[in-house]
Design a protein around this motif. Structure first.
Motif, short mmCIF file in Angstrom:
data_model
loop_
_atom_site.label_atom_id
_atom_site.label_comp_id
_atom_site.label_asym_id
_atom_site.label_seq_id
_atom_site.Cartn_x
_atom_site.Cartn_y
_atom_site.Cartn_z
N THR A 225 -7.64 -13.63 2.87
CA THR A 225 -8.45 -12.65 2.15
C THR A 225 -9.60 -12.22 3.05
N VAL A 226 -9.71 -10.92 3.29
CA VAL A 226 -10.71 -10.36 4.20
C VAL A 226 -11.93 -9.94 3.39
N SER A 227 -13.04 -10.58 3.61
CA SER A 227 -14.27 -10.27 2.88
C SER A 227 -14.75 -8.86 3.20
N GLY A 228 -15.11 -8.10 2.17
CA GLY A 228 -15.65 -6.77 2.35
C GLY A 228 -14.63 -5.70 2.64
N SER A 229 -13.36 -6.02 2.55
CA SER A 229 -12.31 -5.04 2.85
C SER A 229 -11.50 -4.73 1.60
N ALA A 230 -11.05 -3.49 1.50
CA ALA A 230 -10.11 -3.11 0.45
C ALA A 230 -8.70 -3.51 0.87
N SER A 231 -7.87 -3.82 -0.10
CA SER A 231 -6.47 -4.09 0.19
C SER A 231 -5.75 -2.80 0.58
N GLY A 232 -4.63 -2.96 1.27
CA GLY A 232 -3.83 -1.80 1.64
C GLY A 232 -3.24 -1.12 0.43
N VAL A 233 -3.08 0.19 0.52
CA VAL A 233 -2.43 0.95 -0.54
C VAL A 233 -1.42 1.91 0.07
N ALA A 234 -0.43 2.28 -0.74
CA ALA A 234 0.53 3.31 -0.35
C ALA A 234 0.60 4.33 -1.47
N LEU A 235 0.44 5.59 -1.12
CA LEU A 235 0.51 6.70 -2.07
C LEU A 235 1.92 7.27 -2.00
N ILE A 236 2.69 7.14 -3.07
CA ILE A 236 4.12 7.46 -3.04
C ILE A 236 4.43 8.53 -4.08
N MET A 237 5.15 9.56 -3.65
CA MET A 237 5.68 10.56 -4.57
C MET A 237 7.20 10.51 -4.50
N VAL A 238 7.85 10.49 -5.66
CA VAL A 238 9.30 10.45 -5.75
C VAL A 238 9.78 11.64 -6.57
N ASP A 239 10.75 12.40 -6.03
CA ASP A 239 11.21 13.58 -6.76
C ASP A 239 12.46 13.28 -7.59
N ALA A 240 12.96 14.29 -8.27
CA ALA A 240 14.09 14.10 -9.17
C ALA A 240 15.36 13.71 -8.44
N GLY A 241 15.44 14.00 -7.14
CA GLY A 241 16.59 13.63 -6.34
C GLY A 241 16.45 12.29 -5.66
N SER A 242 15.39 11.54 -6.02
CA SER A 242 15.12 10.20 -5.48
C SER A 242 14.62 10.21 -4.04
N GLN A 243 14.27 11.38 -3.52
CA GLN A 243 13.63 11.43 -2.20
C GLN A 243 12.14 11.14 -2.39
N ASN A 244 11.52 10.59 -1.32
CA ASN A 244 10.12 10.22 -1.46
C ASN A 244 9.31 10.58 -0.23
N THR A 245 8.00 10.72 -0.43
CA THR A 245 7.05 10.80 0.67
C THR A 245 6.03 9.70 0.44
N ILE A 246 5.56 9.10 1.55
CA ILE A 246 4.67 7.95 1.45
C ILE A 246 3.53 8.10 2.44
N VAL A 247 2.31 7.90 1.97
CA VAL A 247 1.13 7.83 2.84
C VAL A 247 0.53 6.43 2.67
N VAL A 248 0.39 5.71 3.78
CA VAL A 248 -0.10 4.34 3.74
C VAL A 248 -1.53 4.28 4.28
N VAL A 249 -2.41 3.61 3.57
CA VAL A 249 -3.77 3.32 4.04
C VAL A 249 -3.82 1.81 4.29
N ALA A 250 -4.01 1.42 5.54
CA ALA A 250 -3.81 0.02 5.94
C ALA A 250 -4.76 -0.94 5.25
#
Length: 306
Positions: A87-112
């Motif tokens: 656990t890193v003091s003072g740091s936010a955990s990593g997140v991934a912003l994910i969009m999934v469309d009706a055809g099951s394709q996705n785009t992903i933006v990761v913040v480390a």
């Protein structure tokens, strides 16, 4: 607990939105749903290996926020050894912003976030965890110097070393290849590493052979609905993908890597391990989300039963 599979990598909270289609640049769309799902390529692969029969340890970092606590508790609930999750003091955990469309394709933006704090010294501090493993697994969502150290240490310890080169942003350091027992890219990653556009089995083989020439011992190119192509100096084998109805492909690659690792650790030969991983990955795309989509061992056994 001595783990047979050790995964060194990322832990993220996935923020997932489903939409009818993916937006164009500058466009605003209304989404159909939103949810938070435990993810991160490292954690996904660890969960897959654990659910599919391996004793697993995770090495990584989380922030000292609510997401960090939830991510750790999620892995513990999967019976994964978290002694090497810092656990890193003072740091936010990593997140991934994910969009999934009706055809099951996705785009992903990761913040480390805290994933960017995983250092070689962390690995050295938990060297006994690596020593107890049979299989070491890495991806590229943590600092490259840390990945490089793990690959080298894995070779020193004579472990089975697996690299899933994702996400890839350019060539790998040349000296990494000699440390790899298995390099497992998808089509896009194989192209980025080899310079060969992968759009068929023939081009996948050409890309894989170039990666072998760089020094990797064996290459498995995952090809989605086309299955997977195994290439070594001695042989080339195409493994067809099981037929399923796709819902969400977010964690298919991670499920394949985790399942393959678990199968090798259980004593399966590489052909058996690839077939096992193909079924696990196929089942994962029939369900939404990252970790929620990863099947259990009995699911794979039931699917594969005659």
């Amino acid at each position: 607990m001595q783990a047979s599979v050790v995964v060194v990598g990322s832990l993220n909270m996935d923020l997932v939105t489903r939409t009818e289609r993916l937006p164009y640049p500058g466009e605003t769309l209304f989404g159909q749903s939103f949810g938070t799902v435990h993810g991160g390529k490292g954690a996904n692969q660890a969960v897959a290996a654990s659910r599919l029969g391996a004793r697993v340890a995770m090495v990584g970092c989380v922030g000292d926020d609510a997401y960090g606590l939830q991510l750790r508790e999620g892995l513990l609930a999967e019976h994964i050894d978290c002694q090497a999750v810092r656990t890193v003091s003072g740091s936010a955990s990593g997140v991934a912003l994910i969009m999934v469309d009706a055809g099951s394709q996705n785009t992903i933006v990761v913040v480390a976030g805290a994933n960017g704090c995983l250092e070689p010294q962390d690995i050295k501090s938990f060297d006994e965890v690596l020593q107890g493993a049979e299989v070491l697994v890495c991806q590229l969502e943590v600092p490259v110097e840390t990945v490089g150290y793990v690959l080298g240490r894995g070779r020193e310890l004579d472990k089975i070393v697996i690299l899933n080169p994702a996400p890839v942003s350019g060539p790998l350091p040349a000296h990494w290849y000699a440390n790899l027992d298995y390099l497992i890219p998808n089509e896009t990653e194989a192209w980025a590493l080899s310079g060969v556009t992968v759009d068929s089995l023939e081009s996948a083989e050409l890309a894989a052979r170039r990666l072998l020439a760089f020094g990797a011992r064996k290459v498995i190119v995952t090809l989605g609905a086309l299955g997977a192509l195994f290439v070594s100096a001695r042989r080339v084998v195409h493994f067809a993908a099981p037929k399923v109805e796709a819902v969400d492909a977010t964690a298919a690659g991670d499920t394949f890597v985790g399942a393959f690792s678990a199968a090798l650790a259980s004593g399966k030969d590489e052909d058996e391990a690839i077939r096992f991983a193909q079924v696990a990955a196929a089942l994962s795309v029939t369900r939404a989300g990252a970790q929620p989509s990863i099947p259990l061992l009995r699911d794979v056994q039931d699917f594969a039963a005659p």
